[in-house]
Every structure is written in structure tokens, then in C-alpha cells.
Design a protein around this motif. Sequence first.
Motif, PDB file in Angstrom:
ATOM      1  N   ALA A 232      -8.702  62.703  -8.728  1.00 21.25           N
ATOM      2  CA  ALA A 232      -9.173  63.280  -9.984  1.00 21.25           C
ATOM      3  C   ALA A 232      -8.957  62.335 -11.162  1.00 21.25           C
ATOM      4  O   ALA A 232      -9.489  62.553 -12.242  1.00 21.25           O
ATOM      5  CB  ALA A 232      -8.460  64.608 -10.242  1.00 21.25           C
ATOM      6  N   LEU A 233      -8.174  61.273 -10.938  1.00 22.84           N
ATOM      7  CA  LEU A 233      -7.883  60.337 -12.031  1.00 22.84           C
ATOM      8  C   LEU A 233      -8.634  59.023 -11.874  1.00 22.84           C
ATOM      9  O   LEU A 233      -8.439  58.086 -12.644  1.00 22.84           O
ATOM     10  CB  LEU A 233      -6.371  60.049 -12.080  1.00 22.84           C
ATOM     11  CG  LEU A 233      -5.468  61.263 -12.297  1.00 22.84           C
ATOM     12  CD1 LEU A 233      -4.007  60.854 -12.222  1.00 22.84           C
ATOM     13  CD2 LEU A 233      -5.760  61.915 -13.637  1.00 22.84           C
TER      14      LEU A 233
ATOM     15  N   VAL B  93      -7.815  57.243 -15.504  1.00 26.63           N
ATOM     16  CA  VAL B  93      -6.466  56.718 -15.704  1.00 26.63           C
ATOM     17  C   VAL B  93      -6.316  55.392 -14.965  1.00 26.63           C
ATOM     18  O   VAL B  93      -6.826  55.241 -13.853  1.00 26.63           O
ATOM     19  CB  VAL B  93      -5.421  57.734 -15.184  1.00 26.63           C
ATOM     20  CG1 VAL B  93      -4.024  57.171 -15.294  1.00 26.63           C
ATOM     21  CG2 VAL B  93      -5.527  59.039 -15.959  1.00 26.63           C
ATOM     22  N   ARG B  94      -5.648  54.445 -15.579  1.00 27.16           N
ATOM     23  CA  ARG B  94      -5.427  53.152 -14.948  1.00 27.16           C
ATOM     24  C   ARG B  94      -4.646  53.329 -13.658  1.00 27.16           C
ATOM     25  O   ARG B  94      -3.791  54.193 -13.539  1.00 27.16           O
ATOM     26  CB  ARG B  94      -4.662  52.224 -15.894  1.00 27.16           C
ATOM     27  CG  ARG B  94      -5.540  51.459 -16.869  1.00 27.16           C
ATOM     28  CD  ARG B  94      -4.676  50.513 -17.696  1.00 27.16           C
ATOM     29  NE  ARG B  94      -3.557  51.219 -18.334  1.00 27.16           N
ATOM     30  CZ  ARG B  94      -2.282  51.017 -18.021  1.00 27.16           C
ATOM     31  NH1 ARG B  94      -1.961  50.135 -17.093  1.00 27.16           N
ATOM     32  NH2 ARG B  94      -1.334  51.679 -18.641  1.00 27.16           N
ATOM     33  N   ASP B  95      -4.964  52.446 -12.712  1.00 28.55           N
ATOM     34  CA  ASP B  95      -4.357  52.464 -11.384  1.00 28.55           C
ATOM     35  C   ASP B  95      -2.829  52.615 -11.444  1.00 28.55           C
ATOM     36  O   ASP B  95      -2.241  53.440 -10.752  1.00 28.55           O
ATOM     37  CB  ASP B  95      -4.703  51.140 -10.690  1.00 28.55           C
ATOM     38  CG  ASP B  95      -5.019  51.379  -9.228  1.00 28.55           C
ATOM     39  OD1 ASP B  95      -4.571  52.418  -8.720  1.00 28.55           O
ATOM     40  OD2 ASP B  95      -5.694  50.536  -8.624  1.00 28.55           O
ATOM     41  N   ALA B  96      -2.209  51.845 -12.337  1.00 32.98           N
ATOM     42  CA  ALA B  96      -0.751  51.743 -12.351  1.00 32.98           C
ATOM     43  C   ALA B  96      -0.076  53.057 -12.745  1.00 32.98           C
ATOM     44  O   ALA B  96       0.992  53.386 -12.233  1.00 32.98           O
ATOM     45  CB  ALA B  96      -0.340  50.631 -13.301  1.00 32.98           C
TER      46      ALA B  96
ATOM     47  N   ARG C  74      -1.372  56.124 -12.397  1.00 35.64           N
ATOM     48  CA  ARG C  74      -1.844  57.308 -11.675  1.00 35.64           C
ATOM     49  C   ARG C  74      -0.730  58.000 -10.913  1.00 35.64           C
ATOM     50  O   ARG C  74      -0.544  59.207 -11.013  1.00 35.64           O
ATOM     51  CB  ARG C  74      -2.948  56.894 -10.686  1.00 35.64           C
ATOM     52  CG  ARG C  74      -4.326  56.985 -11.290  1.00 35.64           C
ATOM     53  CD  ARG C  74      -5.383  56.612 -10.283  1.00 35.64           C
ATOM     54  NE  ARG C  74      -6.389  55.788 -10.917  1.00 35.64           N
ATOM     55  CZ  ARG C  74      -7.133  54.912 -10.289  1.00 35.64           C
ATOM     56  NH1 ARG C  74      -6.981  54.716  -8.990  1.00 35.64           N
ATOM     57  NH2 ARG C  74      -8.037  54.207 -10.944  1.00 35.64           N
ATOM     58  N   SER C  75       0.020  57.177 -10.167  1.00 33.28           N
ATOM     59  CA  SER C  75       1.022  57.746  -9.265  1.00 33.28           C
ATOM     60  C   SER C  75       2.020  58.635 -10.007  1.00 33.28           C
ATOM     61  O   SER C  75       2.371  59.720  -9.549  1.00 33.28           O
ATOM     62  CB  SER C  75       1.733  56.605  -8.543  1.00 33.28           C
ATOM     63  OG  SER C  75       2.760  57.108  -7.766  1.00 33.28           O
ATOM     64  N   GLU C  76       2.424  58.172 -11.164  1.00 33.85           N
ATOM     65  CA  GLU C  76       3.400  58.933 -11.943  1.00 33.85           C
ATOM     66  C   GLU C  76       2.831  60.287 -12.369  1.00 33.85           C
ATOM     67  O   GLU C  76       3.485  61.322 -12.252  1.00 33.85           O
ATOM     68  CB  GLU C  76       3.782  58.101 -13.172  1.00 33.85           C
ATOM     69  CG  GLU C  76       5.025  58.569 -13.878  1.00 33.85           C
ATOM     70  CD  GLU C  76       5.157  57.892 -15.233  1.00 33.85           C
ATOM     71  OE1 GLU C  76       4.810  56.688 -15.330  1.00 33.85           O
ATOM     72  OE2 GLU C  76       5.585  58.560 -16.186  1.00 33.85           O
ATOM     73  N   LYS C  77       1.578  60.253 -12.841  1.00 31.50           N
ATOM     74  CA  LYS C  77       0.937  61.507 -13.256  1.00 31.50           C
ATOM     75  C   LYS C  77       0.781  62.466 -12.085  1.00 31.50           C
ATOM     76  O   LYS C  77       0.987  63.667 -12.213  1.00 31.50           O
ATOM     77  CB  LYS C  77      -0.449  61.195 -13.850  1.00 31.50           C
ATOM     78  CG  LYS C  77      -0.399  60.712 -15.291  1.00 31.50           C
ATOM     79  CD  LYS C  77      -1.808  60.541 -15.823  1.00 31.50           C
ATOM     80  CE  LYS C  77      -1.829  60.134 -17.275  1.00 31.50           C
ATOM     81  NZ  LYS C  77      -1.607  61.284 -18.187  1.00 31.50           N
ATOM     82  N   VAL C  78       0.385  61.900 -10.930  1.00 30.80           N
ATOM     83  CA  VAL C  78       0.183  62.727  -9.743  1.00 30.80           C
ATOM     84  C   VAL C  78       1.487  63.403  -9.344  1.00 30.80           C
ATOM     85  O   VAL C  78       1.527  64.601  -9.071  1.00 30.80           O
ATOM     86  CB  VAL C  78      -0.375  61.877  -8.582  1.00 30.80           C
ATOM     87  CG1 VAL C  78      -0.346  62.664  -7.281  1.00 30.80           C
ATOM     88  CG2 VAL C  78      -1.783  61.414  -8.903  1.00 30.80           C
TER      89      VAL C  78
END
Lengths: 268, 274
Positions: free
Chosen positions: A110-111, A115-118, A120-124
Amino acid sequence: MALLTTRPKTGPNGSESRRSVGDTVAEVRGHHRSFGSTHVLRGADLTVRRGEFVALLGRSGSGKSTLLRSLAGLDPSPKGEVSVTGRTSVAFQEPRLLPWRTVERNVELALLNTVRDASRSEKVRGALAEVSLTEKTDVWPGSLSGGQAQRVSLARALVSEPDLLLLDEPFSALDALTRIEMHALVTQLWERHQPAILLVTHDVDEAIALADRVLVLDQGRIAREWQVPLRRTSRSPEHHQIAQLRDEVLGALGVTPTNAHHQETGAA
Amino acid sequence: MSALVASRPNSAPSSPGRGTTRRSAASRLSWLRRWVSPLAIVLVWQLLSDAGVIPEDKIASPAQIGATAWQLTKDGTLGDATLVSVQRVLAGFAVGAVIGLVLAVVAGVSRIGEDTVDPPMQMLRTLPHFGLIPLFIVWMGIGEAPKIALIAMGVAFPLYLNTFSGIRSIDRRMTEAAVTMGLTRRQRLRHVVIPGALPQALVGLRQSLGVAWLSLIVAETVSADSGLGYMINHAREFLQTDVIVVGLAVYSILGLATDSLVRLIERRALAWRS
């Protein structure tokens, strides 16, 4: 103020346009839609204000899902009839997770364009934590229970920080206990992130418990509308205002209410 | 030829825990038991050959075949022939795979593509492709081209049919969800359509590799001046049944090898289905 007639391209300026727009996130004006000779929507009007929780009720075939699909950009609508401002996301009746991606990678999708690749993980991970599924990040969707999968679907819908969250009967396939938990979760997430929510449902009690405003769609247009009284925590079915509203809504749906307040609406 | 379409063994994953040692010992025993009857057959065959019951010009003895295999390997004959045959299969497979996959994607993702590509493909697939050999020889002579064309033809159809149906079987609701997440057409192809069609496409890959080896054998038997088929035909003229059996064994091993390769890919790529 950029009112986009089609589904907005959620570009990098998405958050900017959110700040610059006014009070309305979705506006439907005189929307018509027919499939063959069946007129499903006949001039439906609907306004959803920023941060507002709206429940849309209607009998089967009343066009409530069609209206939601128009707002989601999944159904072509004539110019000017349907406009949505800002970012929209949808949680469907079925979780619709991609079985070949882990839970985390499903939410991440969804990002992809926003959202920048870097980061994304944190938001997820943040979104999965909010639905209490941190321990399931690396799991295949096939191994989740129905309720867990639906929570992932919610996390995926919310991770992009939508202005408008469309919920298409997202609890109807869940068992009664899980549904109660999901009601609490949705309320909590809505209070925290304040997206506008349009909840399509056939469950009158669910609509009254969750929404600020309840609409009934009938004959292809919005037939009735109520503001739900009281704070959410005080909306006991025994409260006379709630009981009265329930009877009125059921009446508008063509169901003759009885005194038993906990029965199923039968308006599925 | 049954070796080319070896059935999938029930590979039950051994669960970790206390019982593991005993269970794996038991499974090793049953694995050994499965070798008893094949070895017995070979042993009886050898004894009958030694006793002169099975004449050498009908079929050589296992020991003789083994010795010939060693001899052919040592002098390079077998390696050269295998290399030529493998190259033919690779070339034919590459051509057929590209044609099959591209047509499947074209037909799978657009209505116009389907209406254009699918009818001729459905008509052509009913043709037994070995029946085209005379035409191929008329068109291309008896060199490498008709062999590669035959293999490519055999590969393209199973890949096309399986990949196309794989793409079509993708749940539309998944694609819709991707649309609501703002994914572009290209992104949907990459993240939804291709992975969604992969299980069925891999079934097609296995089938097409089986057909590729089969096509190679037929093509080389019809005409060849190099490769395994040539080696076998040449041996036939001199009643060297040992060389013929060695050639057949190599065909089987190659077929098995590619089949296990695809199974390995399946295990890796389709881990989510377990």
C-alpha cells in the motif's frame, strides 16, 4: 483546492493537498448507475466531511456497494458525479491479501507509490503493531485466522494514512465475538488517526454503535439520515434514544421492529 | 519414456523433536526396501544373460552395458553426443518458452489479446506436433532448424495453455484491491498477475520440459548426424544393444534432472502454499 473527479493519484503531494483542502473529503452529486436495465443508483447524493464516521445501510441490492465502489474508483462514474479529495483506501468484506506475500509485504504494498523504500518497513511495523499483529509480520496470510486477516487488511488500509477509509462490510464474515473486538479496534484507530470513514453495512446495531451519522439507501438514493446521539461509550441498546433510533432505522429499511432489541435485523 | 514424467514423491517433511532419529531410521529402511526389487530384476537379467537365455543381439547384459557406458564416457563419445543433444533442447526450449509465455501474457491481460491469440492457439494445439515433421523437413531440410522448431513447438503449447489459464484464474478481487492501493498496470502485472499465475505456469514448465525431451528423441531418431540419437541409430546398424541402452539411460537421466530442477524451483517459489 483540487477536487479530483477520478480516483486521486496518491502522489508525493498527497499530504500537501490534504492540508490545503476544506471540509469535505467525498462528495457525490446526482449519481446514476445502472447495470443493463437495472437502475441501481438513481441520483444518489452524499457528502462525507473530514474525519467523520458515516454508516451507510441498505437492503441487498440497494446499491450501497455500488456507491462505495464508485468512491473507491473501481466503478466508472460520469464526470462531476463523484469526487474524492485526498487519499482513499478500502477494506473489503474479504481481506483480499495476496497469499504469496508475507503479512508485512502485503501491508507494504500500500506504500509502493507513496513512501520511500527505506521508511516503508518502519511504517508497516507501526501499522501492524496498532492492530496487535506484530508477531505475525513474517507469516503467510494463509495461516491467519479470519479475524487476524481482517486486521491485516485494516492495517494495510490505514498505513497509507488515508483521508477517506471505505469499509465494505468488513465484519460481516467474522464470528460474533471477533466482530465485537473489531468494532472496538476500528473505533480506536479512527479516534487516533481521524480519517473520514464510510462504513457500508447491513447491521443496524453496528452502524449505530460506530458511526456519527447513519444513512439509509433505498431506491437508488439516500432515503433517510440520522445523527447518532450520545457518546459512543454511552450508546447502550437499552438507552431510550438509541432504542428509538434503532426502530426508526429498521423502519426505514422496511423491517417492522419488535420489542426485542438484540435480534438480528434481518435486513441482510 | 515414463522416466521423463516421473511422479512426484510424497515428501513428508520430518518434524523436529525427540522421535526424529527413530522415524528417519525407519524411513531409511523403507527407502532401502524399495531398492530390493529393482536390484533383483537386474540381478536376474544378468544371470539369464550369463546363461545365454537372453541373446546379446536382443539386449546386452547389465555388466556389458555398464562397461560400455564407462568406455563411451572415457573416450568422450557420450559426452560429445550428450552436449549436442542438450544444446538442441536448450535452443528449442528457449524459443518455445519465449513464444509461449509472451502469447500467454498478451492473451491473459487483455480482452483483445485473448480474442486475437487464443483461437489460433486452441486450434493449433490439437495438431499432433510430431505430425508436422514432414512439413518441417520440406520447409527447413534435415539440419538443426527442424529439430529446434519441433522442440519449440512442443514447449510453446503447454507453457501457453497453463500460463494463460493461470493468469485467468487470478482472483479479480485481488487485482481490485491492488487498484485501490494505487498500483499502476505495470505494478499490478508484477505484484499480482505474475506471482498469481506462477503455480500454474510451473505446471506448464514441467509438462513442456517433458515434451521437449520427447521431441528431441523423435527428431534425432528421424534424422541426425550427431547427438545421442545419432549414437543410438548408429549402434542399431551394428546391433550394439549395449550402446542403445546407454543412450536411452542418458535420455532418462536428463529428463529426470530437469524435472527435479523444476520441482526445486516449485519448492522455493511456492513456499507460501505449504
